[in-house]
Scaffold this motif. Structure first.
Motif, PDB file in Angstrom:
ATOM      1  N   GLU A 213       0.817  -1.213   0.000  1.00  0.00           N
ATOM      2  CA  GLU A 213       0.000   0.000   0.000  1.00  0.00           C
ATOM      3  C   GLU A 213       0.853   1.267   0.000  1.00  0.00           C
ATOM      4  OE1 GLU A 213      -4.038  -0.688   0.608  1.00  0.00           O
ATOM      5  OE2 GLU A 213      -2.690  -1.635  -0.841  1.00  0.00           O
ATOM      6  N   LYS A 214       2.178   1.099   0.129  1.00  0.00           N
ATOM      7  CA  LYS A 214       3.120   2.225   0.161  1.00  0.00           C
ATOM      8  C   LYS A 214       2.769   3.218   1.270  1.00  0.00           C
ATOM      9  CE  LYS A 214       5.371   3.320  -3.454  1.00  0.00           C
ATOM     10  NZ  LYS A 214       5.876   3.929  -4.723  1.00  0.00           N
ATOM     11  N   VAL A 215       2.488   2.665   2.453  1.00  0.00           N
ATOM     12  CA  VAL A 215       2.129   3.467   3.621  1.00  0.00           C
ATOM     13  C   VAL A 215       3.095   3.169   4.758  1.00  0.00           C
ATOM     14  CG1 VAL A 215       0.377   3.829   5.416  1.00  0.00           C
ATOM     15  CG2 VAL A 215      -0.311   3.670   3.019  1.00  0.00           C
ATOM     16  N   VAL A 216       3.552   4.227   5.433  1.00  0.00           N
ATOM     17  CA  VAL A 216       4.411   4.089   6.604  1.00  0.00           C
ATOM     18  C   VAL A 216       3.751   4.782   7.794  1.00  0.00           C
ATOM     19  CG1 VAL A 216       6.656   4.625   7.638  1.00  0.00           C
ATOM     20  CG2 VAL A 216       6.523   4.045   5.211  1.00  0.00           C
TER      21      VAL A 216
ATOM     22  N   LEU B 215      12.268   3.816   1.737  1.00  0.00           N
ATOM     23  CA  LEU B 215      11.059   2.994   1.584  1.00  0.00           C
ATOM     24  C   LEU B 215      10.199   3.468   0.419  1.00  0.00           C
ATOM     25  CD1 LEU B 215      10.111   2.642   5.358  1.00  0.00           C
ATOM     26  CD2 LEU B 215      11.410   1.036   3.949  1.00  0.00           C
ATOM     27  N   ASN B 216      10.421   4.705  -0.019  1.00  0.00           N
ATOM     28  CA  ASN B 216       9.722   5.241  -1.199  1.00  0.00           C
ATOM     29  C   ASN B 216       8.201   5.079  -1.089  1.00  0.00           C
ATOM     30  OD1 ASN B 216       9.668   6.517  -3.717  1.00  0.00           O
ATOM     31  ND2 ASN B 216       9.648   4.575  -4.822  1.00  0.00           N
ATOM     32  N   ALA B 217       7.667   5.459   0.058  1.00  0.00           N
ATOM     33  CA  ALA B 217       6.235   5.313   0.297  1.00  0.00           C
ATOM     34  C   ALA B 217       5.454   6.495  -0.264  1.00  0.00           C
ATOM     35  CB  ALA B 217       5.968   5.172   1.791  1.00  0.00           C
ATOM     36  N   ALA B 218       4.162   6.301  -0.409  1.00  0.00           N
ATOM     37  CA  ALA B 218       3.281   7.375  -0.875  1.00  0.00           C
ATOM     38  C   ALA B 218       2.771   8.209   0.289  1.00  0.00           C
ATOM     39  CB  ALA B 218       2.099   6.792  -1.649  1.00  0.00           C
ATOM     40  N   PHE B 219       2.552   7.556   1.448  1.00  0.00           N
ATOM     41  CA  PHE B 219       2.023   8.231   2.626  1.00  0.00           C
ATOM     42  C   PHE B 219       2.896   7.920   3.835  1.00  0.00           C
ATOM     43  CE2 PHE B 219      -1.784   7.301   0.024  1.00  0.00           C
ATOM     44  CZ  PHE B 219      -2.237   8.598  -0.191  1.00  0.00           C
ATOM     45  N   TYR B 220       3.287   8.963   4.562  1.00  0.00           N
ATOM     46  CA  TYR B 220       4.039   8.825   5.806  1.00  0.00           C
ATOM     47  C   TYR B 220       3.224   9.499   6.914  1.00  0.00           C
ATOM     48  CZ  TYR B 220       8.211   7.733   2.963  1.00  0.00           C
ATOM     49  OH  TYR B 220       9.119   7.173   2.082  1.00  0.00           O
TER      50      TYR B 220
ATOM     51  N   GLN C 143      -2.520  15.262   8.811  1.00  0.00           N
ATOM     52  CA  GLN C 143      -2.309  14.912   7.415  1.00  0.00           C
ATOM     53  C   GLN C 143      -0.979  14.180   7.233  1.00  0.00           C
ATOM     54  OE1 GLN C 143      -4.584  15.357   4.999  1.00  0.00           O
ATOM     55  NE2 GLN C 143      -5.954  16.201   6.572  1.00  0.00           N
ATOM     56  N   PRO C 144      -0.940  13.178   6.356  1.00  0.00           N
ATOM     57  CA  PRO C 144       0.321  12.472   6.111  1.00  0.00           C
ATOM     58  C   PRO C 144       1.267  13.301   5.249  1.00  0.00           C
ATOM     59  CG  PRO C 144      -1.356  11.665   4.616  1.00  0.00           C
ATOM     60  CD  PRO C 144      -2.049  12.636   5.536  1.00  0.00           C
ATOM     61  N   MET C 145       2.552  12.971   5.316  1.00  0.00           N
ATOM     62  CA  MET C 145       3.524  13.507   4.375  1.00  0.00           C
ATOM     63  C   MET C 145       3.537  12.620   3.138  1.00  0.00           C
ATOM     64  SD  MET C 145       6.964  14.426   6.512  1.00  0.00           S
ATOM     65  CE  MET C 145       7.058  15.749   7.697  1.00  0.00           C
ATOM     66  N   SER C 146       3.690  13.239   1.981  1.00  0.00           N
ATOM     67  CA  SER C 146       3.986  12.490   0.766  1.00  0.00           C
ATOM     68  C   SER C 146       5.497  12.270   0.707  1.00  0.00           C
ATOM     69  CB  SER C 146       3.535  13.273  -0.465  1.00  0.00           C
ATOM     70  OG  SER C 146       4.297  14.473  -0.585  1.00  0.00           O
TER      71      SER C 146
END
Length: 283
Positions: free
Chosen positions: A178-181, A213-218, A225-228
């Motif tokens: 899901e590219k989420v951290v 990790l190259n995630a979409a949402f941190y 709000q998450p960081m991109s």
């Protein structure tokens, strides 16, 4: 409290500043459900469980703690799930389990410097003296040193110890599919060590690990709000600029403020001032 859907399989509830409630997360796999952090009280945890039920989502099978601070762990005993934490988190929870959280004991620890006023005051807003007397610290059934991977069915959860200034036991939860951290509070400065500070040898390896990790949402523990990925890159570069200025002129705070304002091409705000002071204190 509201449940926010982030992806097809991940939901969060936003933090609440008034009582220092952190963000909570849930990852819904085909086989198992994972909850991230336990909340700062049984009421916080119970509200989260009720929301899952209202949305027709399965209750957690696993609960992961990102670190030991009270606002992330006081709800753990309410949740019927296998509790997972890093080794140092487990050790700190064992220590916390021997403490009283009533006003008298809490005030004494603040006076002695073992607790901080910020945490004490927010505990008293979230929980009455009687409620804090009934707090039971749950000890993790599963403890790990560096990393642990869980198979949730169609998803995997990588739980990784990253440390940092805020709390040496800090761990993150990465869902690669899901590219989420979930970062917990790992990118924050110290709170139990004074003066509050950032140290380059801790914060920058941590940030590089997060970027790798190259995630979409941190998601961090106390922002709505998450960081991109680009947001995290910008934040890292911003901190590197401050760190560089401090290393070049580590004895003059006023000069640092002037130089940072020039580097950013704008007037400094309160947050800028705090970051400068934190790196100055950690020099």
């Amino acid at each position: 409290m509201k449940l926010q859907q982030i992806t097809d399989h991940i939901y969060t509830t936003p933090p609440m500043e008034a009582t220092d409630r952190p963000l909570l997360g849930v990852v819904i796999g085909e086989k198992s459900t994972l909850m991230v952090d336990a909340g700062n009280s049984p009421d916080h945890a119970n509200q989260f469980l009720k929301l899952l039920k209202q949305y027709g989502l399965k209750a957690p099978d696993y609960l992961v703690l990102t670190h030991w601070h009270w606002d992330h762990v006081f709800g753990a005993n309410t949740i019927n799930a296998t509790l997972i934490a890093q080794d140092e988190t487990t050790r700190k929870l064992q220590e916390m389990g021997r403490l009283s959280w009533k006003d008298k004991a809490l005030d004494q620890r603040v006076e002695e410097g073992a607790e901080i006023e910020f945490c004490s005051s927010h505990m008293k807003i979230e929980l009455s003296d009687r409620q804090r007397a009934q707090i039971k610290i749950k000890i993790p059934e599963v403890s790990f040193e560096k990393h642990l991977t869980l198979d949730l069915g169609n998803l995997t959860a990588q739980i990784i110890h990253v440390g940092g200034d805020h709390s040496a036991d800090s761990s993150i939860v990465f869902i690669p599919e899901e590219k989420v951290v979930f970062m917990g509070d790992c990118i924050y400065d110290t709170i139990y060590e004074t003066p509050r500070r950032y140290t380059p040898r801790k914060i920058f390896p941590l940030l590089e690990k997060l970027l790798s990790l190259n995630a979409a949402f941190y998601f961090d523990g106390h922002s709505g709000q998450p960081m991109s990925f680009p947001d995290l890159e910008t934040f890292t570069n911003y901190l590197r600029t401050i760190s560089r200025l401090v290393s070049e002129n580590a004895e003059d705070l006023a000069s640092l403020q002037t130089k940072l304002s020039k580097a950013l091409a704008r007037e400094l705000n309160e947050e800028d001032q705090e970051y400068i002071e934190n790196f100055f204190n950690g020099r």
